[in-house]
Motif scaffolding. Structure first.
Motif, PDB file in Angstrom:
ATOM      1  N   VAL A  42       0.818  -1.216   0.000  1.00  0.00           N
ATOM      2  CA  VAL A  42       0.000   0.000   0.000  1.00  0.00           C
ATOM      3  C   VAL A  42       0.852   1.267   0.000  1.00  0.00           C
ATOM      4  N   TYR A  43       2.125   1.130   0.342  1.00  0.00           N
ATOM      5  CA  TYR A  43       2.986   2.315   0.376  1.00  0.00           C
ATOM      6  C   TYR A  43       4.427   1.850   0.399  1.00  0.00           C
ATOM      7  N   THR A  44       5.261   2.519  -0.396  1.00  0.00           N
ATOM      8  CA  THR A  44       6.673   2.168  -0.435  1.00  0.00           C
ATOM      9  C   THR A  44       7.475   3.406  -0.049  1.00  0.00           C
ATOM     10  N   TYR A  45       8.431   3.236   0.840  1.00  0.00           N
ATOM     11  CA  TYR A  45       9.179   4.420   1.281  1.00  0.00           C
ATOM     12  C   TYR A  45      10.628   4.068   1.584  1.00  0.00           C
ATOM     13  N   ARG A  46      11.432   5.125   1.572  1.00  0.00           N
ATOM     14  CA  ARG A  46      12.848   4.946   1.894  1.00  0.00           C
ATOM     15  C   ARG A  46      13.009   5.053   3.416  1.00  0.00           C
ATOM     16  N   LEU A  47      13.675   4.063   3.976  1.00  0.00           N
ATOM     17  CA  LEU A  47      13.832   4.003   5.434  1.00  0.00           C
ATOM     18  C   LEU A  47      14.780   5.089   5.945  1.00  0.00           C
ATOM     19  N   ILE A 151      13.928  15.549  31.223  1.00  0.00           N
ATOM     20  CA  ILE A 151      15.230  14.908  31.105  1.00  0.00           C
ATOM     21  C   ILE A 151      16.002  15.419  29.899  1.00  0.00           C
ATOM     22  N   GLY A 152      15.294  15.734  28.831  1.00  0.00           N
ATOM     23  CA  GLY A 152      15.966  16.195  27.615  1.00  0.00           C
ATOM     24  C   GLY A 152      15.315  15.552  26.407  1.00  0.00           C
ATOM     25  N   VAL A 153      16.146  15.034  25.519  1.00  0.00           N
ATOM     26  CA  VAL A 153      15.618  14.356  24.335  1.00  0.00           C
ATOM     27  C   VAL A 153      15.381  12.884  24.688  1.00  0.00           C
ATOM     28  N   VAL A 154      14.164  12.437  24.462  1.00  0.00           N
ATOM     29  CA  VAL A 154      13.830  11.030  24.711  1.00  0.00           C
ATOM     30  C   VAL A 154      13.815  10.301  23.368  1.00  0.00           C
ATOM     31  N   GLY A 155      14.560   9.225  23.283  1.00  0.00           N
ATOM     32  CA  GLY A 155      14.552   8.368  22.086  1.00  0.00           C
ATOM     33  C   GLY A 155      13.643   7.187  22.363  1.00  0.00           C
ATOM     34  N   SER A 156      12.530   7.104  21.638  1.00  0.00           N
ATOM     35  CA  SER A 156      11.543   6.056  21.905  1.00  0.00           C
ATOM     36  C   SER A 156      11.471   5.080  20.744  1.00  0.00           C
ATOM     37  N   ILE A 157      11.262   3.832  21.076  1.00  0.00           N
ATOM     38  CA  ILE A 157      11.167   2.788  20.049  1.00  0.00           C
ATOM     39  C   ILE A 157       9.903   1.982  20.314  1.00  0.00           C
ATOM     40  N   ALA A 158       9.113   1.771  19.266  1.00  0.00           N
ATOM     41  CA  ALA A 158       7.791   1.164  19.449  1.00  0.00           C
ATOM     42  C   ALA A 158       7.605  -0.054  18.538  1.00  0.00           C
ATOM     43  N   PRO A 159       6.715  -0.960  18.925  1.00  0.00           N
ATOM     44  CA  PRO A 159       6.432  -2.151  18.120  1.00  0.00           C
ATOM     45  C   PRO A 159       5.270  -1.909  17.152  1.00  0.00           C
ATOM     46  N   ALA A 186       7.842   0.848  14.403  1.00  0.00           N
ATOM     47  CA  ALA A 186       8.272  -0.317  13.633  1.00  0.00           C
ATOM     48  C   ALA A 186       8.150   0.019  12.149  1.00  0.00           C
ATOM     49  N   GLU A 187       9.080  -0.450  11.370  1.00  0.00           N
ATOM     50  CA  GLU A 187       9.087  -0.086   9.945  1.00  0.00           C
ATOM     51  C   GLU A 187       7.878  -0.657   9.195  1.00  0.00           C
ATOM     52  N   LEU A 188       7.254  -1.695   9.760  1.00  0.00           N
ATOM     53  CA  LEU A 188       6.060  -2.269   9.122  1.00  0.00           C
ATOM     54  C   LEU A 188       4.873  -1.308   9.185  1.00  0.00           C
ATOM     55  N   ASN A 211       9.334  14.124  16.775  1.00  0.00           N
ATOM     56  CA  ASN A 211       9.960  13.726  15.510  1.00  0.00           C
ATOM     57  C   ASN A 211       9.794  12.221  15.326  1.00  0.00           C
ATOM     58  N   ILE A 212       9.639  11.803  14.069  1.00  0.00           N
ATOM     59  CA  ILE A 212       9.457  10.377  13.792  1.00  0.00           C
ATOM     60  C   ILE A 212      10.525   9.938  12.787  1.00  0.00           C
ATOM     61  N   VAL A 213      11.265   8.902  13.135  1.00  0.00           N
ATOM     62  CA  VAL A 213      12.189   8.293  12.166  1.00  0.00           C
ATOM     63  C   VAL A 213      11.728   6.857  11.948  1.00  0.00           C
ATOM     64  N   THR A 214      11.435   6.526  10.706  1.00  0.00           N
ATOM     65  CA  THR A 214      10.948   5.171  10.434  1.00  0.00           C
ATOM     66  C   THR A 214      12.055   4.409   9.724  1.00  0.00           C
ATOM     67  N   GLY A 215      12.694   3.571  10.489  1.00  0.00           N
ATOM     68  CA  GLY A 215      13.786   2.769   9.948  1.00  0.00           C
ATOM     69  C   GLY A 215      13.825   1.428  10.644  1.00  0.00           C
ATOM     70  N   THR A 216      14.800   0.629  10.274  1.00  0.00           N
ATOM     71  CA  THR A 216      14.913  -0.682  10.911  1.00  0.00           C
ATOM     72  C   THR A 216      15.532  -0.541  12.299  1.00  0.00           C
ATOM     73  N   GLY A 217      15.413  -1.618  13.069  1.00  0.00           N
ATOM     74  CA  GLY A 217      16.008  -1.608  14.395  1.00  0.00           C
ATOM     75  C   GLY A 217      17.518  -1.463  14.328  1.00  0.00           C
ATOM     76  N   LEU A 218      18.128  -2.168  13.400  1.00  0.00           N
ATOM     77  CA  LEU A 218      19.589  -2.167  13.355  1.00  0.00           C
ATOM     78  C   LEU A 218      20.136  -0.839  12.851  1.00  0.00           C
ATOM     79  N   GLU A 219      19.469  -0.280  11.827  1.00  0.00           N
ATOM     80  CA  GLU A 219      20.023   0.929  11.216  1.00  0.00           C
ATOM     81  C   GLU A 219      19.631   2.200  11.989  1.00  0.00           C
TER      82      GLU A 219
END
Ligand code: NAD
Length: 506
Positions: A42-47, A151-159, A186-188, A211-219
């Motif tokens: 349904v959608y293709t994007y660059r990570l 605290i400052g900048v929070v880096g959050s990671i979600a499933p 999650a990139e999905l 801010n939202i960054v949509t990429g893989t866990g490793l990258e």
């Protein structure tokens, strides 16, 4: 449902949201969002690549002083407008969430989206109630008080299982307390996190706060967790990845909040209403196609009710309607992906060697064959130490085991590495109180299983992690406490100086 929109057109500028605007990711890799109900892209994007994470952190750092310096009332006003902006796009959010996850539209319309709006309204109010202890003269010679600071900048990671709600749970308490956030969904499932951030901007929350960054866990994920500009990591996901995230966060001494996997027990004592328990078990096991960290996964039923419970659950599971997520009568959608469906099927196939599959245990054919569907599955006869009882399956699978004494039932309930949620079913107040005391989990329901509420905390014990989402308790994660101490004596030589030099003054 008239709020369908063209995802490719809506996100033509890309799937990264940095400093208040969409842009294309810098990774070499392209990702396709797939509708799991059909298998169609349904959608293709660059990570996002590492440079996107760096830019997002820089935007969050730049936004921090102004946002942290805003009054609680100003942050609250902006968040009330944020809740209203989400309300205005409620149908679009439900559409996008159902599209990218395969969730039945009745679930997104009645649970995911209103839950998120309510959470936003809750934190808009809670922003004005951040508190420290009252000031007092604890030493006699000083006045002490507490400042509760962001605290400052929070880096959050979600499933991927509740992308919109997870974005809300991660972002809202953080920004209500004056932090700024970089969230990696999650990139999905990037779509609703992006829409959530856009609604924040529309509401007047300054650029760079969300801010939202949509990429893989490793990258992208590891870059975010290891980033020196990030003061705190807040992670929701599997216990295995949580362990890796904890290792990475430790290298830069970050504050860490971990919401990890679950394997919730569902304990039915012999005085329970067996029909109510069976209904609760089916709803609790199948919500979100079982892809819920608090889902009922292990039912322990006291021997006198065991047969009736198994029969009732099997009947109810057979009545569940699998189908098109956009059909308002569909009860059960597909799993998030074919990979996840095959993973779930693998657990069930291995269980056939040592247990009984009473109902389900297969993917449906016909119109649903192209989707990642799997039938509601009931398993009995498994040993407590078997894989199907101990491991998180994250699919529409319920295992039922019998027990004899109350002691045994409660011991079995506690016998996995997880401790996120649990329920106990009984009409006896003493039994239920005992269950709430003895079950080691962050939430224990009595005569129900699943409901959550913005005012109450969500978080795990044991290998399910630590820290709380939702409720005022989440401010413990997203604020730091500062002790401020004023001298009240105005003396050149304080009484305590004698411990370092000179003698006591007479
Ligand atoms: P996952 O652990 O595979 O991924 C979660 C997130 O971590 C994703 O955004 C992923 O890209 C990222 N990630 C993966 N590897 C990473 C790495 N090395 N460094 C940094 N980030 C990395 O989980 P999932 O499959 O997306 O979601 C299902 C899991 O989430 C289940 O275990 C479920 O119980 C758990 N969950 C827990 C809660 C809770 O509140 N405790 C809520 C929802 C889901």
């Amino acid at each position: 449902m008239d709020q369908r929109f063209d995802v490719t057109e809506r996100f033509a500028q890309g799937a990264q949201y940095i400093a208040g605007r969409l842009r294309t990711g810098g990774s070499e890799r392209i990702h396709a969002v797939v509708d799991p109900a059909t298998g169609e892209q349904v959608y293709t994007y660059r990570l996002a690549g590492p440079a996107d994470v760096d830019d997002a952190v820089a935007a969050a750092e730049a936004a921090f002083p102004e946002w942290a310096g805003a009054t609680p009332g100003e942050r609250s006003d902006a968040m009330h407008r944020f809740a209203a902006a989400l309300g205005e796009r409620a149908e679009e959010l439900a559409y996008a969430e159902s599209l990218q996850c395969g969730k039945p539209i009745k679930l997104t319309t009645e649970f995911d989206v209103p839950g998120t709006i309510d959470n936003t309204a809750f934190f808009a109010g809670a922003a004005r109630h951040l508190e420290g202890k009252a000031a007092a003269e604890y030493s006699g010679d000083h006045t002490s008080y507490i400042r509760r600071e962001p605290i400052g900048v929070v880096g959050s990671i979600a499933p991927w299982n509740y992308p919109l709600q997870m974005a809300a749970w991660k972002v809202l308490p953080a920004i209500a307390a004056g932090n700024t956030v970089v969230l990696k969904p999650a990139e999905l499932t990037p779509l609703t996190s992006l829409m959530f951030a856009q609604a924040a901007t529309e509401a007047g929350i300054p650029d760079g706060v969300v801010n939202i960054v949509t990429g893989t866990g490793l990258e992208a994920g590891e870059q975010l967790v290891g980033h020196p500009g990030v003061a705190m990591t807040s992670f929701t996901g599997s216990t295995a990845v949580g362990k890796r995230v904890a290792e990475l966060a430790t290298a830069t001494i970050k504050r860490l909040h971990l919401e990890l996997g679950g394997k919730a027990p569902f304990v039915v004592f012999d005085d329970a209403d067996v029909e109510a328990a069976a209904h609760g078990a089916v709803a609790g096991a199948l919500i979100n196609t079982g892809q819920d960290c608090t889902a009922a996964t292990r039912a322990y039923v006291q021997r006198p009710l065991y047969d009736a419970f198994v029969a009732a659950v099997a009947d109810l599971m057979a009545s569940v309607r699998l189908g098109d997520p956009f059909d308002p009568h569909t009860d059960l959608g597909p799993l998030i992906s074919h990979t996840q469906r095959d993973r779930v099927a693998g657990f069930v196939e291995r269980a056939r060697g040592y247990a009984t599959v009473v109902t389900g245990g297969e993917a449906p054919g016909g119109d649903l064959a192209m989707g990642a569907y799997y039938r509601p599955t009931l398993i009995t006869g498994a040993a407590q130490d078997s894989e199907i009882v101990q491991s998180e399956i994250f699919g529409p699978v319920l295992v039922v085991l019998p027990f004899d004494s109350d002691d045994e039932g409660l011991a079995l309930a506690n016998d996995t590495p997880y401790g996120l949620a649990a329920s106990a079913w009984s009409r006896d107040v003493y039994r239920t109180h005992r269950a709430t005391r003895e079950i080691k989990a962050g939430c224990v329901w009595i005569n129900d299983h699943i409901p959550i509420i913005s005012e109450m905390p969500h978080g795990g014990f044991k290998k399910s992690g630590y820290g709380k989402d939702m409720s005022a308790y989440s401010f413990e994660e997203y604020t730091q406490v500062k002790h401020v101490m004023f001298d009240n004596t105005a003396e050149v030589r304080k009484d305590w100086h004698r411990t370092v030099f000179g003698d006591r003054q007479i």
